[in-house]
Scaffold this active site. Structure first.
Site, PDB file in Angstrom:
ATOM      1  CG  ASN A  32      -0.228   0.061   2.383  1.00 26.49           C
ATOM      2  OD1 ASN A  32       1.005   0.023   2.538  1.00 26.49           O
ATOM      3  ND2 ASN A  32      -1.118   0.038   3.685  1.00 26.49           N
ATOM      4  CB  SER A  75       4.536  -4.827   9.301  1.00 31.32           C
ATOM      5  OG  SER A  75       4.416  -4.415  10.709  1.00 31.32           O
ATOM      6  CE1 TYR A 145       7.374  -4.181  13.384  1.00 33.62           C
ATOM      7  CE2 TYR A 145       9.262  -4.288  15.029  1.00 33.62           C
ATOM      8  CZ  TYR A 145       9.046  -4.562  13.606  1.00 33.62           C
ATOM      9  OH  TYR A 145       9.583  -5.101  12.830  1.00 33.62           O
ATOM     10  NE  ARG A 186      13.665   0.861   9.890  1.00 34.39           N
ATOM     11  CZ  ARG A 186      13.267  -0.329   9.216  1.00 34.39           C
ATOM     12  NH1 ARG A 186      14.303  -1.060   8.845  1.00 34.39           N
ATOM     13  NH2 ARG A 186      12.111  -0.359   8.442  1.00 34.39           N
TER      14      ARG A 186
HETATM   15  P1  NAD Z   1       9.532  -1.010   5.332  1.00 33.75           P
HETATM   16  O1  NAD Z   1       8.817   0.053   5.788  1.00 33.75           O
HETATM   17  O2  NAD Z   1      10.611  -0.498   4.181  1.00 33.75           O
HETATM   18  O3  NAD Z   1       8.611  -2.054   4.369  1.00 33.75           O
HETATM   19  C1  NAD Z   1       7.571  -2.361   4.870  1.00 33.75           C
HETATM   20  C2  NAD Z   1       6.547  -2.375   3.831  1.00 33.75           C
HETATM   21  O4  NAD Z   1       5.061  -2.925   3.850  1.00 33.75           O
HETATM   22  C3  NAD Z   1       6.441  -0.891   3.008  1.00 33.75           C
HETATM   23  O5  NAD Z   1       6.629  -1.117   1.717  1.00 33.75           O
HETATM   24  C4  NAD Z   1       4.968  -0.590   3.359  1.00 33.75           C
HETATM   25  O6  NAD Z   1       4.408   0.243   2.448  1.00 33.75           O
HETATM   26  C5  NAD Z   1       4.209  -2.021   3.319  1.00 33.75           C
HETATM   27  N1  NAD Z   1       3.108  -1.948   4.159  1.00 33.75           N
HETATM   28  C6  NAD Z   1       2.932  -1.756   5.328  1.00 33.75           C
HETATM   29  N2  NAD Z   1       1.665  -1.984   5.699  1.00 33.75           N
HETATM   30  C7  NAD Z   1       1.141  -2.620   4.842  1.00 33.75           C
HETATM   31  C8  NAD Z   1      -0.252  -3.068   4.557  1.00 33.75           C
HETATM   32  N3  NAD Z   1      -1.449  -2.960   5.493  1.00 33.75           N
HETATM   33  N4  NAD Z   1      -0.609  -3.495   3.267  1.00 33.75           N
HETATM   34  C9  NAD Z   1       0.207  -3.419   2.349  1.00 33.75           C
HETATM   35  N5  NAD Z   1       1.648  -3.124   2.397  1.00 33.75           N
HETATM   36  C10 NAD Z   1       1.986  -2.536   3.728  1.00 33.75           C
HETATM   37  O7  NAD Z   1      10.318  -2.049   6.296  1.00 33.75           O
HETATM   38  P2  NAD Z   1      11.400  -2.971   6.324  1.00 33.75           P
HETATM   39  O8  NAD Z   1      12.688  -2.755   7.119  1.00 33.75           O
HETATM   40  O9  NAD Z   1      11.335  -3.433   4.677  1.00 33.75           O
HETATM   41  O10 NAD Z   1      10.643  -4.060   6.867  1.00 33.75           O
HETATM   42  C11 NAD Z   1       9.962  -5.305   6.293  1.00 33.75           C
HETATM   43  C12 NAD Z   1       9.615  -6.434   6.989  1.00 33.75           C
HETATM   44  O11 NAD Z   1      10.866  -6.884   7.875  1.00 33.75           O
HETATM   45  C13 NAD Z   1       8.734  -5.854   8.229  1.00 33.75           C
HETATM   46  O12 NAD Z   1       7.665  -6.942   8.430  1.00 33.75           O
HETATM   47  C14 NAD Z   1       9.570  -5.711   9.353  1.00 33.75           C
HETATM   48  O13 NAD Z   1       8.980  -5.885  10.647  1.00 33.75           O
HETATM   49  C15 NAD Z   1      10.678  -6.879   9.399  1.00 33.75           C
HETATM   50  N6  NAD Z   1      11.890  -6.487  10.011  1.00 33.75           N
HETATM   51  C16 NAD Z   1      12.811  -5.657   9.416  1.00 33.75           C
HETATM   52  C17 NAD Z   1      13.691  -5.221  10.041  1.00 33.75           C
HETATM   53  C18 NAD Z   1      14.931  -4.263   9.633  1.00 33.75           C
HETATM   54  O14 NAD Z   1      15.994  -4.003  10.446  1.00 33.75           O
HETATM   55  N7  NAD Z   1      14.737  -3.911   8.425  1.00 33.75           N
HETATM   56  C19 NAD Z   1      13.956  -5.738  11.315  1.00 33.75           C
HETATM   57  C20 NAD Z   1      13.038  -6.749  11.955  1.00 33.75           C
HETATM   58  C21 NAD Z   1      11.760  -7.118  11.051  1.00 33.75           C
END
Ligand code: NAD
Length: 320
Positions: A32, A75, A145, A186
């Site tokens: 989204n 998320s 979260y 972050r």
């Molecule tokens: P990010 O915010 O860049 O990516 C999350 C993506 O999900 C975004 O593109 C956002 O638009 C999309 N999104 C959010 N809610 C949505 C919904 N309801 N419907 C459709 N799309 C939706 O974050 P990221 O760092 O790329 O994280 C990706 C995943 O990895 C997440 O689930 C996060 O919890 C997990 N994670 C990431 C890290 C990290 O260090 N980057 C650490 C632990 C966990």
């Protein structure tokens, strides 16, 4: 394979989509764009094996065609995002996870949940192994979260136990690299942005709290290894080399060549003091361990942030 990647327009998701296409899979990205960016996947759009459906995975959404695997990354994920969108964060872990589990089950596809080291909260054991249950404040500022991901883990596990679903859970520790957003709150992106802007680097407490930082390419290899296995997890994915945030700040200053100073602020509530994954299970079950040292990963990250800033700067001397 045709792989569904929810959150494919985000930082991790876009690197994952790219890697899937590179190895010959087709990808359907569901996003989204609440925190993702279309620029992250712009290069992928002309590829006929890539499709992007703009939708909210917590609601009903259109999905056509086959699915051989589903990776659920959608998320709000950074502190800035989940503090601004607490209800959406809880929905992504609950309704979003349920919708994607059902999608996977309809297609007899493997489902992988992107969970987080935050399920350990402010851990009382160190390093964190998957059999540690965590130390989470359910009503603290980060709880939306942490608890959303804990619920998502429980939901995936219940689907596996009661419906025989092929589910896998990875617990991702701090990951950094190109395409992080400069203002996502972050630690790596914040310090790199501040150094490039010539601002003081903000550290909390005395900067002695530790984190372990995994470069995005290593994380994507880990996610693919989990996807290709039939392991249930949970499996920790992260870099086991522990660094203080102060050390990180010094490395950022080195990588950017910045002469910014340091600014110390009080520790935020519920901020974990130590974080380091035990990756014994990932090594044994997936044959995975990270390869990119922090110094090298930071060089790539800084180069990307610097190029983004240049591209965003208006051209000097050109008529507007
Ligand atoms: P990010 O915010 O860049 O990516 C999350 C993506 O999900 C975004 O593109 C956002 O638009 C999309 N999104 C959010 N809610 C949505 C919904 N309801 N419907 C459709 N799309 C939706 O974050 P990221 O760092 O790329 O994280 C990706 C995943 O990895 C997440 O689930 C996060 O919890 C997990 N994670 C990431 C890290 C990290 O260090 N980057 C650490 C632990 C966990």
């Amino acid at each position: 394979m045709r792989v569904v990647v929810s959150g494919g327009g985000g930082f991790l998701g876009s690197h994952l989509c790219e890697a899937l296409l590179r190895r010959g899979d087709s990808v359907c990205c569901l996003d989204n764009f609440s925190s993702g960016r279309s620029a992250n996947i712009a290069r992928l759009m002309p590829d006929p094996r890539f499709e992007c459906v703009v939708c909210d995975v917590t609601e009903r959404f259109r999905f056509t065609g086959d699915a051989d695997a589903v990776l659920h990354l959608a998320s709000p994920a950074s502190p800035a995002d989940y503090e601004r969108h607490p209800l959406e964060t809880l929905a992504a872990g609950s309704r979003g996870t349920e919708n994607l589990l059902r999608l996977a089950e309809r297609h007899h596809a493997r489902f992988v949940l992107a969970s987080t080291s935050e399920v350990y909260g402010d851990p009382l054991v160190h390093p964190q192994r998957e059999d540690y249950w965590g130390h989470v404040n359910p009503v603290g500022p980060r709880s939306v979260y942490d608890e959303s991901k804990r619920f998502a883990e429980a939901l995936a596990t219940a689907h596996r136990r009661t419906l025989g679903a092929d589910t896998g859970i990875v617990r991702i520790f701090n990951t950094y690299g190109p395409r992080m957003r400069a203002h996502d709150g972050r630690v790596v992106s914040t310090l790199v942005r501040q150094a490039l802007d010539g601002e003081p680097l903000t550290l909390f407490g005395d900067g002695g709290q530790t984190r372990s930082f995994c470069y995005v390419d290593d994380m994507v290899r880990g996610l693919l290894a989990m996807l290709d296995s039939r392991r249930p997890g949970p499996v920790n994915l992260g870099n086991p080399v522990e660094r203080t945030v102060l050390e990180l700040a010094e490395l950022v200053l080195l990588a950017t060549g910045s002469d910014s100073g340091l600014r110390f602020l009080p520790l935020p509530v519920d901020d974990p003091v130590r974080r380091r994954p035990d990756i014994g299970r990932a090594r044994a079950e997936l044959g995975w361990s990270p390869r990119v040292p922090l110094e090298e990963g930071l060089r790539h990250t800084v180069a990307w942030f610097a190029a983004e800033r240049l591209a965003a700067r208006p051209a000097v001397g050109r008529p507007t």
